[in-house]
Design a protein around this motif. Structure first.
Motif, PDB file in Angstrom:
ATOM      1  N   ASP A  22       0.822  -1.211   0.000  1.00 45.14           N
ATOM      2  CA  ASP A  22       0.000   0.000   0.000  1.00 45.14           C
ATOM      3  C   ASP A  22       0.856   1.261   0.000  1.00 45.14           C
ATOM      4  N   HIS A  23       0.343   2.258  -0.655  1.00 47.17           N
ATOM      5  CA  HIS A  23       1.053   3.526  -0.823  1.00 47.17           C
ATOM      6  C   HIS A  23       1.369   4.178   0.514  1.00 47.17           C
ATOM      7  N   ALA A  24       0.380   4.229   1.415  1.00 54.97           N
ATOM      8  CA  ALA A  24       0.548   4.977   2.663  1.00 54.97           C
ATOM      9  C   ALA A  24       1.727   4.454   3.471  1.00 54.97           C
ATOM     10  N   MET A  25       1.863   3.135   3.597  1.00 52.21           N
ATOM     11  CA  MET A  25       2.962   2.586   4.389  1.00 52.21           C
ATOM     12  C   MET A  25       4.306   2.877   3.736  1.00 52.21           C
ATOM     13  N   ASP A  31       9.391   8.708   3.820  1.00 58.30           N
ATOM     14  CA  ASP A  31       9.418  10.059   4.372  1.00 58.30           C
ATOM     15  C   ASP A  31      10.188  10.125   5.689  1.00 58.30           C
ATOM     16  N   GLU A  32      10.242   9.024   6.427  1.00 58.92           N
ATOM     17  CA  GLU A  32      10.980   9.013   7.692  1.00 58.92           C
ATOM     18  C   GLU A  32      12.466   8.736   7.495  1.00 58.92           C
ATOM     19  N   GLY A  33      12.801   7.934   6.508  1.00 57.22           N
ATOM     20  CA  GLY A  33      14.195   7.588   6.270  1.00 57.22           C
ATOM     21  C   GLY A  33      14.990   8.745   5.714  1.00 57.22           C
ATOM     22  N   ARG A  55      11.388  11.943  -1.308  1.00 58.45           N
ATOM     23  CA  ARG A  55      10.196  11.487  -2.042  1.00 58.45           C
ATOM     24  C   ARG A  55       9.449  12.714  -2.519  1.00 58.45           C
ATOM     25  N   ASP A  56       9.085  12.714  -3.786  1.00 59.14           N
ATOM     26  CA  ASP A  56       8.331  13.798  -4.405  1.00 59.14           C
ATOM     27  C   ASP A  56       7.084  13.180  -5.021  1.00 59.14           C
ATOM     28  N   GLY A  57       6.036  13.074  -4.229  1.00 63.67           N
ATOM     29  CA  GLY A  57       4.803  12.465  -4.718  1.00 63.67           C
ATOM     30  C   GLY A  57       4.999  10.989  -5.003  1.00 63.67           C
ATOM     31  N   GLU A 129      14.834  21.404   1.659  1.00 62.04           N
ATOM     32  CA  GLU A 129      13.634  21.427   2.500  1.00 62.04           C
ATOM     33  C   GLU A 129      13.518  20.157   3.334  1.00 62.04           C
ATOM     34  N   ARG A 130      14.017  19.052   2.800  1.00 53.14           N
ATOM     35  CA  ARG A 130      13.985  17.788   3.550  1.00 53.14           C
ATOM     36  C   ARG A 130      14.876  17.873   4.781  1.00 53.14           C
TER      37      ARG A 130
END
Length: 197
Positions: A22-25, A31-33, A55-57, A129-130
């Motif tokens: 799934d995308h969300a996981m 995003d955390e790494g 990650r960009d989208g 920004e990251r």
């Protein structure tokens, strides 16, 4: 669509119950790494490089010198495997065999596309920004020479699998009475106090 259309060849075979599509996981882990290992086959043999990414989208961006063997190989169409792993704990079992780690990981297979010059500066701002939100507005933007020397590669999130292990040790029944401590040692990452340069 909430799941990636990961091809069968890239779906998890080892411990498939831990795999998620799934995308969300996958997005949350990415995003955390902070560090991705990017593997590809070079003329000299296989190579895996640790790289900062963003990650960009529905894509992951990496950047490097346009003269690097990584960029040369990937721009020429070499396939790649990008992995990100977060280690959440050491799993201490009563037997050596059942020691493990609690983790969250993402594996992406595919090919990268070099971003055109018109998109490069905005993409590079995403990396800043990251590091810290709002920082790209505070620092000097890349100059023409820096932009020329750097390529940004976009890797689409298509063939993606996330994998996760949680919980304690999976000890065998006959080992439960052994006088050995078992459990989980959590691992946490934290930011320290900034040090002036």
């Amino acid at each position: 669509m909430s799941e990636f259309s990961t091809a069968a060849v890239y779906r998890a075979r080892q411990a498939p119950a831990r795999a998620h599509y799934d995308h969300a996981m996958a997005h949350a882990i990415l995003d955390e790494g902070l560090v991705a290992h990017v593997a590809f086959a070079s003329e000299a043999g296989p190579v895996a490089l640790p790289m900062f990414y963003v990650r960009d989208g529905d894509r992951v961006l990496i950047h490097a010198s346009r003269k690097s063997r990584l960029m040369r190989a990937l721009i020429e169409g070499a396939s790649l495997c990008l992995t990100v792993t977060l280690v959440d704990g050491l799993v201490m079992a009563r037997s050596a065999f059942h020691h493990s780690m609690n983790y969250r990981s993402v594996m992406v297979h595919g090919r990268g596309t070099c971003l055109p010059s018109a998109e490069k500066e905005a993409a590079l701002a995403l990396f800043v920004e990251r590091v810290q939100a709002g920082r790209s507005a505070e620092v000097r933007a890349p100059n023409a020479q820096e932009l020329k020397a750097t390529d940004v590669l976009a890797i689409p999130l298509v063939d993606v699998v996330a994998k996760m292990r949680t919980g304690g040790p999976l000890d065998d029944a006959e080992d439960m009475a052994l006088p050995v401590w078992a459990g989980v040692v959590p691992i946490e990452s934290a930011y320290g106090t900034p040090i002036d340069a």
